[in-house]
Scaffold this active site. Structure first.
Site, short mmCIF file in Angstrom:
data_model
loop_
_atom_site.label_atom_id
_atom_site.label_comp_id
_atom_site.label_asym_id
_atom_site.label_seq_id
_atom_site.Cartn_x
_atom_site.Cartn_y
_atom_site.Cartn_z
N LYS A 35 -30.86 8.30 -2.71
CA LYS A 35 -31.37 9.55 -3.27
C LYS A 35 -31.60 10.58 -2.17
CE LYS A 35 -33.52 7.18 -7.16
NZ LYS A 35 -32.33 7.29 -7.98
N CYS A 36 -30.64 10.71 -1.29
CA CYS A 36 -30.74 11.57 -0.11
C CYS A 36 -29.66 12.65 -0.19
CB CYS A 36 -30.53 10.69 1.14
SG CYS A 36 -30.44 11.56 2.71
N GLY A 37 -29.91 13.77 0.44
CA GLY A 37 -28.89 14.82 0.50
C GLY A 37 -27.61 14.34 1.18
#
Length: 161
Positions: A35-37
């Site tokens: 759930k990271c850029g």
């Protein structure tokens, strides 16, 4: 510990992996998060693995929840996410810490071998370490470095066969 091959790690399925099984391979070790850029980098990492895997190259993904709680899921959820969304077929490992008192010994060694911009600590998800066939760290890359930009260094590390 003097090389990648001296370590063991727990695979995402719970089995123990002796990293000496990568002796003679070029390896990219990456701390990952779902759930990271930077999560779309899974696609680029998979492309590198698909391109160079038959020549003795492996990507080892180590999920980590130390940065912004961006890897909250359990191992089975992480594995399903990676396969479903990015077709990840490279080896994934159980969730670990990369910084602090509970940091995995592999990451303690990697950080000692190649410090980053903020010293030894890992700055964020998708920090990458390229390890040569001999198990020594060749280079460290920032989270912002797209996997495709590593192709030249991987080619060089693979060298003549």
């Amino acid at each position: 510990m003097t090389s990648l091959h001296d370590f063991k790690a727990t695979a995402i399925d719970g089995s123990e992996v002796d990293l000496s099984s990568y002796d003679g391979s070029v390896v990219l070790v990456v701390n990952t998060a779902s759930k990271c850029g930077f999560t779309p980098q899974y696609q680029g990492l998979q492309e590198l693995y698909a391109t160079y895997g038959e020549r003795g190259f492996a990507v080892l993904g180590f999920p980590c929840d130390q940065f912004g709680h961006q890897e909250p899921g359990a191992e089975d959820e992480i594995a399903a996410f990676c396969e479903r969304n990015y077709g990840v077929s490279f080896p994934m490992f159980a969730k670990i810490d990369v910084n602090g008192k509970d940091a995995h010994p592999l990451y303690e060694w990697l950080k000692k071998e190649r410090s980053g911009l903020i010293g030894g600590a890992i700055k964020w998800n998708f920090t990458k370490f390229l390890v040569g066939r001999d198990g020594a760290v060749v280079e460290r890359y920032a989270p912002t470095t797209e996997p495709a930009k590593l192709a030249g260094d991987i080619e060089q590390a693979l060298g003549a066969e």
